[in-house]
Design a protein around this motif. Structure first.
Motif, short mmCIF file in Angstrom:
data_model
loop_
_atom_site.label_atom_id
_atom_site.label_comp_id
_atom_site.label_asym_id
_atom_site.label_seq_id
_atom_site.Cartn_x
_atom_site.Cartn_y
_atom_site.Cartn_z
N PHE A 174 72.46 15.33 11.92
CA PHE A 174 73.84 15.38 12.38
C PHE A 174 74.22 16.67 13.11
O PHE A 174 75.34 16.75 13.62
CB PHE A 174 74.80 15.19 11.19
N VAL A 175 73.37 17.67 13.12
CA VAL A 175 73.69 18.93 13.79
C VAL A 175 72.80 19.07 15.02
O VAL A 175 71.62 19.41 14.90
CB VAL A 175 73.51 20.14 12.86
N PRO A 176 73.29 18.80 16.21
CA PRO A 176 72.46 18.95 17.41
C PRO A 176 72.12 20.42 17.66
O PRO A 176 72.87 21.33 17.28
CB PRO A 176 73.36 18.41 18.54
N ALA A 177 70.98 20.64 18.27
CA ALA A 177 70.56 22.01 18.55
C ALA A 177 71.51 22.71 19.51
O ALA A 177 71.63 23.93 19.48
CB ALA A 177 69.14 22.00 19.13
N ARG A 178 72.20 21.96 20.35
CA ARG A 178 73.10 22.59 21.32
C ARG A 178 74.29 23.27 20.65
O ARG A 178 74.94 24.12 21.27
CB ARG A 178 73.59 21.56 22.33
N VAL A 179 74.58 22.91 19.39
CA VAL A 179 75.67 23.57 18.68
C VAL A 179 75.34 25.04 18.48
O VAL A 179 76.17 25.93 18.72
CB VAL A 179 75.92 22.87 17.33
N LEU A 180 74.11 25.31 18.03
CA LEU A 180 73.70 26.70 17.88
C LEU A 180 73.53 27.39 19.23
O LEU A 180 73.79 28.58 19.37
CB LEU A 180 72.38 26.78 17.10
N GLU A 181 73.11 26.63 20.21
CA GLU A 181 72.92 27.22 21.54
C GLU A 181 74.24 27.76 22.09
O GLU A 181 74.26 28.80 22.75
CB GLU A 181 72.33 26.16 22.48
N ARG A 182 75.35 27.08 21.78
CA ARG A 182 76.64 27.50 22.30
C ARG A 182 77.15 28.77 21.62
O ARG A 182 77.84 29.58 22.25
CB ARG A 182 77.66 26.37 22.12
N VAL A 183 76.84 28.93 20.33
CA VAL A 183 77.38 30.08 19.60
C VAL A 183 76.51 31.31 19.72
O VAL A 183 76.95 32.42 19.39
CB VAL A 183 77.58 29.72 18.11
N GLU B 295 52.72 24.68 25.53
CA GLU B 295 53.68 24.11 26.48
C GLU B 295 54.49 22.98 25.85
O GLU B 295 55.67 22.81 26.14
CB GLU B 295 52.94 23.59 27.71
N ARG B 296 53.86 22.20 24.96
CA ARG B 296 54.60 21.08 24.36
C ARG B 296 55.74 21.57 23.48
O ARG B 296 56.74 20.88 23.30
CB ARG B 296 53.65 20.19 23.56
N ALA B 297 55.59 22.77 22.90
CA ALA B 297 56.66 23.32 22.07
C ALA B 297 57.83 23.80 22.92
O ALA B 297 58.95 23.96 22.41
CB ALA B 297 56.14 24.46 21.21
N LEU B 298 57.59 24.05 24.19
CA LEU B 298 58.64 24.53 25.09
C LEU B 298 59.37 23.38 25.78
O LEU B 298 60.39 23.60 26.44
CB LEU B 298 58.05 25.47 26.14
N ARG B 299 58.83 22.15 25.66
CA ARG B 299 59.47 21.00 26.30
C ARG B 299 60.75 20.62 25.56
O ARG B 299 60.84 20.73 24.34
CB ARG B 299 58.51 19.80 26.35
N ARG B 300 61.72 20.16 26.31
CA ARG B 300 63.02 19.79 25.74
C ARG B 300 62.91 18.52 24.91
O ARG B 300 62.29 17.54 25.33
CB ARG B 300 64.05 19.59 26.86
N LEU B 301 63.50 18.53 23.72
CA LEU B 301 63.48 17.38 22.84
C LEU B 301 64.81 16.63 22.93
O LEU B 301 65.87 17.25 23.02
CB LEU B 301 63.25 17.81 21.39
N PRO B 302 64.79 15.31 22.91
CA PRO B 302 66.05 14.56 22.95
C PRO B 302 66.78 14.65 21.63
O PRO B 302 66.18 14.80 20.56
CB PRO B 302 65.57 13.12 23.23
N ASP B 303 68.12 14.57 21.69
CA ASP B 303 68.91 14.55 20.47
C ASP B 303 68.73 13.22 19.74
O ASP B 303 68.32 12.22 20.33
CB ASP B 303 70.39 14.77 20.80
N VAL B 304 69.05 13.23 18.47
CA VAL B 304 68.95 12.01 17.67
C VAL B 304 70.05 11.04 18.11
O VAL B 304 71.23 11.41 18.14
CB VAL B 304 69.10 12.34 16.18
N PRO B 305 69.71 9.79 18.47
CA PRO B 305 70.74 8.82 18.86
C PRO B 305 71.70 8.56 17.71
O PRO B 305 71.30 8.58 16.54
CB PRO B 305 69.92 7.56 19.20
N PRO B 306 72.99 8.32 18.02
CA PRO B 306 73.98 8.09 16.95
C PRO B 306 73.60 6.95 16.02
O PRO B 306 73.88 7.00 14.82
CB PRO B 306 75.26 7.79 17.73
N GLY B 307 72.96 5.91 16.56
CA GLY B 307 72.61 4.77 15.73
C GLY B 307 71.47 5.03 14.76
O GLY B 307 71.26 4.22 13.84
#
Length: 345
Positions: A87-96, A197-209
């Motif tokens: 429930f906590v997307p990584a972008r939340v920490l990225e913003r703060v 390199e695979r650790a640096l690739r962007r991961l998708p957020d968890v879908p709401p469903g």
């Protein structure tokens, strides 16, 4: 000729006729556990006579006490860890987090207080943060701080060491100093080329469903893994209390430097969950507080399972550099915190 072959294939009992496959019964761990419990119930009186040994009774008491005390905190920790993953997307920490790596390290260290999680879960969270564009120094700081300075771990430490609030404060200071020091070290000397390199690739957020599914799967996986390490730690703790002579631990009380080194190495080998390690450390009554504190600071920062997780997530080149430095920094920070808050006890 083709007609003859087709006719033969339709004859009942012919080898070419499809037959229903019989499902083979396989014995799994559940059947083994049920069998063991059944034998234990049926042979209860005989087993009591066989194991009616004072040493075994003492060991069983220590084992049960460690597991019962630590299990509620372990369950709470994995539930929070699963909720963060789902429930906590990584972008939340990225913003703060600030843009400057040095400033982001301090904020990431304090974020570990608000966003708790076990060390097993903190590795994929840090990988997600890096994939979302967070500075690696801040992500690695969070990796070390989240399992060590969160409220669940601090409350568990207070329960394990009643009447010793300085132990809680010393653990918080030593662990936070370790996380922030490693973040600043990485900001100064770290290289992205050490991370795969695979650790640096962007991961998708968890879908709401799928959030509740991810929550359940993450919590269940963390509980099974951490619970296994808890049982192993409790078993080793009980064995140390029974098999190791008390005078051996008395040597550690007289040799503080030796005790600190032994407990630091023991923390790496045991690989306990941070929600349960305080109860294992508290059960070693003959060991002074300073070596116990170093055990609690080093364990959540680096152990054998964390090294394997870091190598698999960020690459062997990263783990080979990050793990040894983390061990030294945690050892020094834990010792310094002990000298300041415990008076070297």
């Amino acid at each position: 000729m083709a007609g003859i072959i087709a006719f033969v294939e339709t004859i009942p009992g012919n080898a070419t006729e499809e037959r229903p496959r019989t499902r083979r019964f396989r014995i799994s761990s559940i059947e083994i556990l049920c069998a063991v419990l059944l034998v234990a119930i049926l042979a209860q009186s005989r087993l009591q006579e066989l194991f009616d040994v004072p040493a075994l009774r003492t060991g069983a008491t220590v084992f049960v006490a460690v597991c019962v005390q630590a299990l509620p905190f372990l369950v709470l920790g994995v539930l929070i860890s699963g909720a963060i993953a789902a429930f906590v997307p990584a972008r939340v920490l990225e913003r703060v987090l600030p843009r400057r790596a040095s400033a982001a390290v301090g904020v990431a260290g304090l974020a570990g207080v608000a966003l708790p999680g076990c060390e097993c879960a903190s590795v994929p969270v840090a990988r997600r943060l890096i994939g979302q564009g967070v500075a690696p120094a801040a992500a690695l700081t969070f990796l070390l701080a989240a399992p060590a300075v969160n409220p669940v771990v601090l409350v568990a430490t207070a329960v394990a060491f009643p009447g010793r609030p300085e132990m809680v404060l010393a653990r918080f200071a030593g662990s936070l100093a370790t996380a922030m020091a490693m973040g600043w070290i990485w900001a100064r000397w770290g290289r992205l080329s050490w991370i795969t390199e695979r650790a640096l690739r962007r991961l998708p957020d968890v879908p709401p469903g799928r959030r509740w599914q991810v929550f359940a799967e993450t919590a269940r996986t963390d509980l099974v893994e951490a619970g296994g390490f808890l049982v192993l730690g409790a078993l080793i703790s009980a064995s140390l209390n029974v098999l190791v002579p008390a005078q051996w631990f008395g040597v550690l009380s007289g040799q503080v430097v030796l005790g600190v080194l032994v407990m630091a190495v023991l923390a790496v080998v045991l690989a306990l969950c941070s929600e349960a390690d305080a109860f294992v450390a508290a059960s070693l009554a003959a060991v002074p507080l300073l070596p116990k504190l170093v055990f609690l600071v080093v364990g959540p920062a680096i152990d054998v399972k964390l090294f394997a997780l870091q190598a698999g997530t960020f690459g062997k080149s990263f783990a080979a550099r990050f793990a040894p430095v983390t061990f030294v920094v945690a050892l020094l920070c834990g010792t310094a915190a002990g000298l300041i808050f415990l008076g070297g006890a």
